[in-house]
Write an enzyme that holds these catalytic residues in place. Structure first.
Site, PDB file in Angstrom:
ATOM      1  N   LYS A  35      -7.453  -7.734 -16.694  1.00  0.00           N
ATOM      2  CA  LYS A  35      -6.429  -8.084 -15.701  1.00  0.00           C
ATOM      3  C   LYS A  35      -6.859  -9.331 -14.915  1.00  0.00           C
ATOM      4  O   LYS A  35      -6.090 -10.279 -14.744  1.00  0.00           O
ATOM      5  CB  LYS A  35      -6.263  -6.890 -14.754  1.00  0.00           C
ATOM      6  CG  LYS A  35      -5.120  -6.990 -13.788  1.00  0.00           C
ATOM      7  CD  LYS A  35      -5.038  -5.765 -12.901  1.00  0.00           C
ATOM      8  CE  LYS A  35      -4.168  -4.673 -13.460  1.00  0.00           C
ATOM      9  NZ  LYS A  35      -3.906  -3.577 -12.524  1.00  0.00           N
ATOM     10  N   THR A  86      -4.082   5.958  -5.970  1.00  0.00           N
ATOM     11  CA  THR A  86      -4.344   7.321  -5.480  1.00  0.00           C
ATOM     12  C   THR A  86      -3.423   8.275  -6.246  1.00  0.00           C
ATOM     13  O   THR A  86      -2.483   8.825  -5.677  1.00  0.00           O
ATOM     14  CB  THR A  86      -4.082   7.435  -3.956  1.00  0.00           C
ATOM     15  OG1 THR A  86      -2.790   6.857  -3.662  1.00  0.00           O
ATOM     16  CG2 THR A  86      -5.138   6.723  -3.161  1.00  0.00           C
ATOM     17  N   PHE A 252      19.795   5.300  -0.316  1.00  0.00           N
ATOM     18  CA  PHE A 252      19.195   6.479  -0.966  1.00  0.00           C
ATOM     19  C   PHE A 252      20.193   7.623  -1.090  1.00  0.00           C
ATOM     20  O   PHE A 252      19.840   8.782  -1.032  1.00  0.00           O
ATOM     21  CB  PHE A 252      17.909   6.914  -0.252  1.00  0.00           C
ATOM     22  CG  PHE A 252      16.756   6.004  -0.601  1.00  0.00           C
ATOM     23  CD1 PHE A 252      15.806   6.379  -1.535  1.00  0.00           C
ATOM     24  CD2 PHE A 252      16.663   4.747  -0.027  1.00  0.00           C
ATOM     25  CE1 PHE A 252      14.784   5.525  -1.896  1.00  0.00           C
ATOM     26  CE2 PHE A 252      15.645   3.882  -0.380  1.00  0.00           C
ATOM     27  CZ  PHE A 252      14.698   4.272  -1.321  1.00  0.00           C
ATOM     28  N   LEU A 253      21.465   7.252  -1.239  1.00  0.00           N
ATOM     29  CA  LEU A 253      22.506   8.257  -1.467  1.00  0.00           C
ATOM     30  C   LEU A 253      23.207   7.988  -2.797  1.00  0.00           C
ATOM     31  O   LEU A 253      24.413   8.159  -2.916  1.00  0.00           O
ATOM     32  CB  LEU A 253      23.527   8.240  -0.316  1.00  0.00           C
ATOM     33  CG  LEU A 253      23.056   8.842   1.013  1.00  0.00           C
ATOM     34  CD1 LEU A 253      24.161   8.764   2.068  1.00  0.00           C
ATOM     35  CD2 LEU A 253      22.600  10.298   0.859  1.00  0.00           C
ATOM     36  N   CYS A 263       5.301   6.534  -6.813  1.00  0.00           N
ATOM     37  CA  CYS A 263       5.022   7.012  -5.451  1.00  0.00           C
ATOM     38  C   CYS A 263       5.638   8.373  -5.113  1.00  0.00           C
ATOM     39  O   CYS A 263       4.909   9.300  -4.763  1.00  0.00           O
ATOM     40  CB  CYS A 263       5.490   5.968  -4.443  1.00  0.00           C
ATOM     41  SG  CYS A 263       4.497   4.480  -4.490  1.00  0.00           S
TER      42      CYS A 263
HETATM   43  N1  LIG Z   1       3.449   0.755  -6.424  1.00  0.00           N
HETATM   44  C1  LIG Z   1       4.137   0.855  -5.300  1.00  0.00           C
HETATM   45  O1  LIG Z   1       5.351   0.574  -5.243  1.00  0.00           O
HETATM   46  C2  LIG Z   1       3.459   1.286  -4.024  1.00  0.00           C
HETATM   47  C3  LIG Z   1       4.126   1.135  -2.803  1.00  0.00           C
HETATM   48  C4  LIG Z   1       3.486   1.515  -1.630  1.00  0.00           C
HETATM   49  C5  LIG Z   1       2.213   2.070  -1.690  1.00  0.00           C
HETATM   50  N2  LIG Z   1       1.592   2.227  -2.901  1.00  0.00           N
HETATM   51  C6  LIG Z   1       0.241   2.781  -2.915  1.00  0.00           C
HETATM   52  O2  LIG Z   1      -0.677   1.709  -3.119  1.00  0.00           O
HETATM   53  C7  LIG Z   1      -1.798   2.170  -3.894  1.00  0.00           C
HETATM   54  C8  LIG Z   1      -1.945   1.298  -5.122  1.00  0.00           C
HETATM   55  O3  LIG Z   1      -0.802   1.474  -5.929  1.00  0.00           O
HETATM   56  P1  LIG Z   1      -0.487   0.511  -7.167  1.00  0.00           P
HETATM   57  O4  LIG Z   1       0.849   0.896  -7.663  1.00  0.00           O
HETATM   58  O5  LIG Z   1      -0.750  -0.890  -6.746  1.00  0.00           O
HETATM   59  O6  LIG Z   1      -1.627   0.994  -8.170  1.00  0.00           O
HETATM   60  P2  LIG Z   1      -2.103   0.302  -9.545  1.00  0.00           P
HETATM   61  O7  LIG Z   1      -2.564   1.393 -10.405  1.00  0.00           O
HETATM   62  O8  LIG Z   1      -1.032  -0.633 -10.017  1.00  0.00           O
HETATM   63  O9  LIG Z   1      -3.357  -0.610  -9.114  1.00  0.00           O
HETATM   64  C9  LIG Z   1      -4.574  -0.110  -8.668  1.00  0.00           C
HETATM   65  C10 LIG Z   1      -5.657  -1.067  -9.142  1.00  0.00           C
HETATM   66  O10 LIG Z   1      -6.896  -0.724  -8.514  1.00  0.00           O
HETATM   67  C11 LIG Z   1      -7.938  -1.016  -9.447  1.00  0.00           C
HETATM   68  N3  LIG Z   1      -9.165  -0.343  -9.008  1.00  0.00           N
HETATM   69  C12 LIG Z   1      -9.446   0.985  -8.996  1.00  0.00           C
HETATM   70  N4  LIG Z   1     -10.669   1.205  -8.475  1.00  0.00           N
HETATM   71  C13 LIG Z   1     -11.181  -0.006  -8.137  1.00  0.00           C
HETATM   72  C14 LIG Z   1     -12.388  -0.451  -7.529  1.00  0.00           C
HETATM   73  N5  LIG Z   1     -13.352   0.411  -7.143  1.00  0.00           N
HETATM   74  N6  LIG Z   1     -12.569  -1.768  -7.337  1.00  0.00           N
HETATM   75  C15 LIG Z   1     -11.623  -2.664  -7.716  1.00  0.00           C
HETATM   76  N7  LIG Z   1     -10.460  -2.302  -8.281  1.00  0.00           N
HETATM   77  C16 LIG Z   1     -10.216  -0.985  -8.483  1.00  0.00           C
HETATM   78  C17 LIG Z   1      -7.362  -0.578 -10.777  1.00  0.00           C
HETATM   79  O11 LIG Z   1      -8.042  -1.174 -11.862  1.00  0.00           O
HETATM   80  C18 LIG Z   1      -5.903  -1.033 -10.650  1.00  0.00           C
HETATM   81  O12 LIG Z   1      -5.731  -2.338 -11.186  1.00  0.00           O
HETATM   82  C19 LIG Z   1      -1.529   3.637  -4.199  1.00  0.00           C
HETATM   83  O13 LIG Z   1      -2.167   4.437  -3.232  1.00  0.00           O
HETATM   84  C20 LIG Z   1      -0.029   3.758  -4.045  1.00  0.00           C
HETATM   85  O14 LIG Z   1       0.383   5.050  -3.692  1.00  0.00           O
HETATM   86  C21 LIG Z   1       2.180   1.836  -4.066  1.00  0.00           C
END
Ligand SMILES: NC(=O)c1ccc[n+]([C@@H]2O[C@H](COP(=O)([O-])OP(=O)(O)OC[C@H]3O[C@@H](n4cnc5c(N)ncnc54)[C@H](O)[C@@H]3O)[C@@H](O)[C@H]2O)c1
Length: 451
Positions: A35, A86, A252-253, A263
């Site tokens: 990536k 998470t 959201f309706l 999420c």
């Molecule tokens: N996707 C959404 O729309 C959204 C919106 C709001 C909040 N969130 C929250 O944000 C967080 C991330 O979500 P996402 O969708 O971006 O996840 P994702 O899976 O797209 O990205 C997470 C990234 O973190 C990297 N990673 C993991 N451990 C690591 C480490 N120790 N060091 C460096 N990189 C590491 C992974 O390789 C991955 O690329 C989650 O908790 C999610 O609930 C997501």
């Protein structure tokens, strides 16, 4: 300000690029070497409108770079964001915090001088306290403030949401940390986005409460849609009728096949677990999850109903696979459960999605991937709109009538008007609107219809 963004996924990459666009210097770090390498070459690993341009311009101007090693970026940073995943912990639905804790241990080893460590990942109440403990265990004299700053962006509109948020939630009591957060977000509150300063635990809960409420709103209208189908009412008019009430609001309706995505499913489950652990069960959210879980498979029965309940020997074509338009994200997409249910009923499944096919191939097997909506529909007995991509909103129904084996359109997003579709000779069913419509009242093989 120097910022290190740990985790370069949907949230980390968008947030990092936007902070760089505000004028900060941001290094996005990720463990995934492929990536980071592709980002260093200017290739964006996810589909998000506008992101490629934002990454390109800020990289070119030297404010945004990428690394697999957090040591130097963390040492230099005043603000270190944790934006790692998470997901649901296998087996019990609690949030799996192993990535967050691992990132915290790595950060602790490198911090230099007063550093604000900010959780942007969605984390359960009390995670900030645990991070404080982990960091002080590794570096007892570290000068750190742990802040909760949950992210509310929506995939597909992530940059707009990040730059024009309804609110910015900052959970900390630390005055120095508040100053750092204010400096980070200054360009936004110049645009009048309210910053809500609150306690850290409260900030952590706000994120889960927001997602649980939105999931509840969707599930509520989905159940109202089911009732509409039984009593001959129209859910879209009901939604408009209640959404015009300012206390309710129109968003959201939209009734559909059930919520999915990266999420809502995991966050509602994690909130339920937190609440149970604290002997304050959230019965409404528990019910929302249960109702939503069964809904996705129920959509397959809606397709089968067009054929008297029997899908054996039938070919079903699905348009749209991602959990919503304008993203390539397949996490918990309703299409996954729908495909399985259709296959369980004996149907052959053909699929097409404008950008989600590569991701889909990692979760959906035994389906035929097609190159476009019309090749997908060719010789199919039913066409099902699963995700409301713009390009599915004005399909050429006459052309579909010619190429499909049987003119059946099941619209799980209510993008067509029943009368229009019926006029073109299709058997049509949608969500929560007056019953299946067709000229013939039953799906009829195309040859019989046109011949
Ligand atoms: N996707 C959404 O729309 C959204 C919106 C709001 C909040 N969130 C929250 O944000 C967080 C991330 O979500 P996402 O969708 O971006 O996840 P994702 O899976 O797209 O990205 C997470 C990234 O973190 C990297 N990673 C993991 N451990 C690591 C480490 N120790 N060091 C460096 N990189 C590491 C992974 O390789 C991955 O690329 C989650 O908790 C999610 O609930 C997501």
């Amino acid at each position: 300000m120097r910022v290190a963004m740990i985790g370069t996924g949907y949230v980390g990459l968008v947030s990092g690029a936007c902070f760089a666009d505000f004028g900060h210097h941001v290094t996005c770090v990720d463990k995934d070497g492929a990536k980071i390498e592709s980002l260093q070459r200017g290739l964006i690993p996810i589909f998000e409108p506008g992101l490629a341009e934002l990454v390109e311009s800020n990289s070119r101007e030297g404010r945004l770079d990428f690394s697999t090693d957090l040591a130097a970026p963390v040492r230099d940073a005043e603000a270190v964001f944790i934006a790692v995943g998470t997901p649901s912990r296998r087996g019990d639905g609690h949030a799996d915090l192993s990535y967050v804790y691992e990132a915290a241990r790595e950060i602790a080893a490198e911090i230099d001088g007063f550093t604000v460590i900010i959780t942007k990942s969605t984390v359960p109440v009390g995670t900030g306290d645990e991070l404080e403990r982990i960091i002080h265990q590794i570096r007892p004299n570290a000068e750190v403030a742990i802040v909760s700053n949950p992210e509310f962006l929506r995939e597909g509109a992530a940059i707009q949401d990040f730059k024009h948020p309804d609110r910015i939630v900052v959970g900390t009591e630390n005055v120095r940390a508040k100053d750092v957060m204010a400096a980070l977000y200054r360009p936004l509150y110049l645009n009048a986005a309210p910053i809500l300063y609150t306690g850290r635990r409260t900030a952590e809960l706000i994120k889960y409460a927001a997602n649980a409420f939105l999931a509840t709103k969707i599930t509520f209208i989905n159940e109202i849609a089911d009732l509409c189908e039984k009593i001959g009412a129209d859910v879209q008019e009901v939604a408009r009728g209640i959404g015009l009430d300012n206390r309710i609001g129109p968003k959201f309706l939209h009734a559909g096949p059930g919520y999915g995505g990266s999420c809502f499913p995991k966050d509602t489950q994690a909130l339920i677990k937190t609440a149970q652990d604290h002997a304050a069960p959230l019965r409404i959210v528990e019910t929302v999850c249960a109702v939503n879980d069964v809904r996705k498979r129920a959509m397959a029965r809606k397709v089968a109903a067009a054929f008297g309940g029997n899908l054996r020997t039938k070919t079903v074509a699905l348009l749209g696979l991602t959990f919503k338009p304008n993203t390539d994200d397949m996490r918990e997409a309703p299409a996954i459960a729908l495909v399985t249910a259709l296959q369980d009923m004996g149907a052959k499944v053909r699929v097409y999605d404008p950008v989600g096919m590569e991701q889909a191939k990692t979760v959906l097997t035994d389906v035929t991937y097609c190159e476009g909506p019309y090749s997908c529909a060719e010789d199919a007995d039913a066409l099902v709109i699963v995700t409301e991509w713009e390009q599915f909103r004005a399909l050429d129904l006459d052309r579909l009538m010619q190429i499909m084996a049987c003119p059946v359109l099941i619209d799980l997003r209510n993008v067509y008007w029943p009368e229009d579709v019926a006029r073109s000779g299709f058997f049509y069913d949608s969500i929560g609107r007056p019953g299946p419509t067709s000229l013939a009242k039953q799906p009829v093989k195309r040859l019989a219809l046109v011949g």
